[in-house]
Write a protein that holds these residues in place. Structure first.
Motif, mmCIF file in Angstrom:
data_model
loop_
_atom_site.group_PDB
_atom_site.id
_atom_site.type_symbol
_atom_site.label_atom_id
_atom_site.label_comp_id
_atom_site.label_asym_id
_atom_site.label_seq_id
_atom_site.Cartn_x
_atom_site.Cartn_y
_atom_site.Cartn_z
ATOM 1 N N ASP A 59 0.808 -1.236 0.000
ATOM 2 C CA ASP A 59 0.000 0.000 0.000
ATOM 3 C C ASP A 59 0.834 1.276 0.000
ATOM 4 O O ASP A 59 0.290 2.362 0.200
ATOM 5 C CB ASP A 59 -1.039 0.002 1.130
ATOM 6 N N CYS A 110 -0.409 4.724 -1.545
ATOM 7 C CA CYS A 110 -1.869 4.688 -1.732
ATOM 8 C C CYS A 110 -2.529 5.852 -1.005
ATOM 9 O O CYS A 110 -3.703 6.112 -1.175
ATOM 10 C CB CYS A 110 -2.455 3.361 -1.248
ATOM 11 N N ARG A 111 -1.725 6.545 -0.156
ATOM 12 C CA ARG A 111 -2.251 7.669 0.628
ATOM 13 C C ARG A 111 -1.042 8.412 1.190
ATOM 14 O O ARG A 111 0.071 7.866 1.217
ATOM 15 C CB ARG A 111 -3.126 7.154 1.777
ATOM 16 N N ASN A 125 2.371 -0.902 -6.307
ATOM 17 C CA ASN A 125 2.013 0.485 -6.615
ATOM 18 C C ASN A 125 3.104 1.272 -7.329
ATOM 19 O O ASN A 125 2.932 2.459 -7.578
ATOM 20 C CB ASN A 125 1.642 1.227 -5.314
ATOM 21 N N GLN A 149 -5.464 8.884 -2.681
ATOM 22 C CA GLN A 149 -6.217 8.271 -1.579
ATOM 23 C C GLN A 149 -7.727 8.344 -1.844
ATOM 24 O O GLN A 149 -8.451 7.365 -1.661
ATOM 25 C CB GLN A 149 -5.885 8.976 -0.270
ATOM 26 N N ASN A 159 -8.703 5.930 -4.477
ATOM 27 C CA ASN A 159 -8.650 4.551 -3.978
ATOM 28 C C ASN A 159 -9.857 4.230 -3.099
ATOM 29 O O ASN A 159 -10.416 3.134 -3.163
ATOM 30 C CB ASN A 159 -7.357 4.323 -3.185
ATOM 31 N N LYS A 183 -12.899 3.745 -5.277
ATOM 32 C CA LYS A 183 -12.840 2.464 -5.992
ATOM 33 C C LYS A 183 -13.215 1.305 -5.061
ATOM 34 O O LYS A 183 -14.046 0.452 -5.393
ATOM 35 C CB LYS A 183 -11.426 2.246 -6.532
ATOM 36 N N THR A 237 -8.040 -0.816 1.039
ATOM 37 C CA THR A 237 -8.411 -0.158 -0.219
ATOM 38 C C THR A 237 -7.623 -0.754 -1.390
ATOM 39 O O THR A 237 -7.819 -0.365 -2.531
ATOM 40 C CB THR A 237 -8.121 1.360 -0.170
ATOM 41 N N MET A 238 -6.724 -1.674 -1.086
ATOM 42 C CA MET A 238 -5.854 -2.233 -2.127
ATOM 43 C C MET A 238 -6.254 -3.658 -2.534
ATOM 44 O O MET A 238 -6.190 -4.022 -3.689
ATOM 45 C CB MET A 238 -4.392 -2.270 -1.634
ATOM 46 N N TYR A 280 -4.878 -1.710 -7.017
ATOM 47 C CA TYR A 280 -3.831 -0.746 -6.668
ATOM 48 C C TYR A 280 -4.061 0.583 -7.393
ATOM 49 O O TYR A 280 -4.953 0.697 -8.235
ATOM 50 C CB TYR A 280 -2.465 -1.345 -7.008
ATOM 51 N N ASN A 281 -3.186 1.551 -7.059
ATOM 52 C CA ASN A 281 -3.340 2.916 -7.591
ATOM 53 C C ASN A 281 -3.703 2.982 -9.077
ATOM 54 O O ASN A 281 -4.556 3.762 -9.479
ATOM 55 C CB ASN A 281 -2.034 3.698 -7.421
ATOM 56 N N LYS A 287 -10.854 3.058 -12.140
ATOM 57 C CA LYS A 287 -12.131 3.034 -11.421
ATOM 58 C C LYS A 287 -13.201 2.300 -12.238
ATOM 59 O O LYS A 287 -14.038 1.579 -11.691
ATOM 60 C CB LYS A 287 -12.575 4.475 -11.147
#
Ligand code: PMP
Length: 368
Positions: A179, A182-183, A200, A267, A270, A273, A299-300, A341-342, A346
């Motif tokens: 992750d 991811c943020r 990522n 973020q 993610n 999604k 979120t991953m 992943y990133n 979507k």
């Protein structure tokens, strides 16, 4: 809904989807990188052109993550898995204890590496709950004067994720393989962050290390050269030939994320999604069961099961037919896993969510 270059929606857990724009840039550069007359794959890791790639890659990553100056940034080889050994070999001296918080399969492997080297303590092990939950890290009881505390921010197989950076008393080491980026992360909370590139960031072949200089001072003066953090730092991670192609692609990914406005936006995308898929699970009246407790859902990696093995097989087969690829769960958990992943679009989550709703309706109605 056709994808550029007729690509599938690739839910693979890693190596995994990269941004199409990055692949296009790499394709453009492939035979002759910016007038160098050769591919990045073919150039010396000590030449001027590669120097510039390495410097920009590091600068862009520092900007993206807000990495303070007193942290070293390196790309090493051996995967994140080598860090399971290399970390304790340097930072777990005799007479000290390292604490490992275990929230899934990767944390357990990291612990096993440390157990071969020295004394460990496990303040939390989520095994009894099948690794479906994560603890409040700040509320656990740690070894006083622990050499370091280790945890895994996102467990790729189980799909459980810590939601924020902890403030802990001892040097904190985090495996962020699945992750990272991811943020936003507060790097100053960590003594060391490590992450394999292949989720990522880029292709497999490099492990990113973000290492505080203060923590580095605890490493022995010398050890086997390829396992020696001090030597790697002193040689700017070019003690031997680095994975240049992989680092170059990571650099393109960092530049791409910066162009898109940085990690806050990442973020948000993610979360949106992941929400699409968790809504499909929660709205299915029990047809799909999410593996992770709601408060620590990743979120991953979105992990879920279906009512039976037969339905799982059928789901995977029909999904593949609909160009939804790589949804099979890890053999240790079973069911399905959607790794988003990133770079995963979507639109792919929308298509999967619709597919899940339809599949559940058809098979619930059929009384299976
Ligand atoms: N840690 C985590 C959280 C992972 O997901 C993985 C790989 N999936 C690893 C470590 C091991 O990484 P590598 O294959 O690069 O050694």
């Amino acid at each position: 809904m056709s994808q550029p270059y007729d690509r599938v929606f690739n839910f693979s857990a890693g190596p995994s989807t990269l941004p199409v724009e990055v692949l296009e840039q790499a394709q453009k550069d492939f035979l002759n990188y910016q007038g160098a007359g050769m591919s990045v794959m073919e150039m010396s890791h000590r030449g001027g052109a590669y120097d510039k790639i390495a410097a920009k890659t590091e600068a862009d990553l520092r900007a993206l993550m807000g990495i303070p100056e007193n942290y070293h940034v390196m790309f090493l080889q051996g995967g994140a898995s080598l860090q399971f050994s290399m970390l304790p070999m340097s930072f777990l001296p005799e007479g000290r204890t390292a604490d490992y918080v275990i929230t899934g399969a990767w944390g357990k492997k990291a612990l096993e590496g440390a157990q071969l080297v020295g004394k460990t303590h496990v303040p939390f092990d989520g095994k009894a709950g099948h690794y479906s939950d994560v603890p409040d890290l700040e509320g656990l009881t740690y070894t006083p004067d622990a050499a370091y505390l280790h945890f895994t921010s996102n467990e790729t197989i189980q799909g459980v994720q810590f939601q924020s950076d902890p403030t802990l008393g001892a040097p904190t080491v985090c495996d962020m393989s699945s992750d990272i980026l991811c943020r936003p992360v507060d790097v100053s909370k960590y003594a060391m962050i490590y992450a394999g590139a292949q989720k990522n960031m880029g292709p497999s072949g490099a492990t990113l290390l973000i290492l505080s200089d203060a923590f580095l001072q605890n490493a022995p003066e010398s050890t086997h050269p390829m396992l020696d953090y001090r030597l790697q730092v002193a040689n700017e991670a070019r003690y031997n030939t680095p994975p240049t192609w992989c680092i170059y692609i990571c650099g393109l990914v960092y530049a791409h994320l910066l162009e898109r406005g940085g990690l806050e936006g990442v973020q948000k995308r993610n979360e949106e999604k992941a929400q699409l898929l968790y809504q499909a699970i929660d709205g299915s009246e029990g047809f799909y069961k999410g593996h992770a407790e709601k408060a620590c859902r990743s979120t991953m990696n979105v992990t879920f099961t279906l009512p039976s093995e037969e339905l799982t097989e059928l789901f995977l087969k029909e999904a593949k037919g609909a160009r939804l690829d790589g949804l099979k769960g890890h053999r240790s958990v079973g069911g399905c896993r959607a790794s988003i992943y990133n770079a995963f679009p979507k639109e792919g989550c929308e298509v999967l969510a619709e597919f899940m709703v339809r599949f559940a309706q058809n098979h619930r109605l059929a009384g299976v």
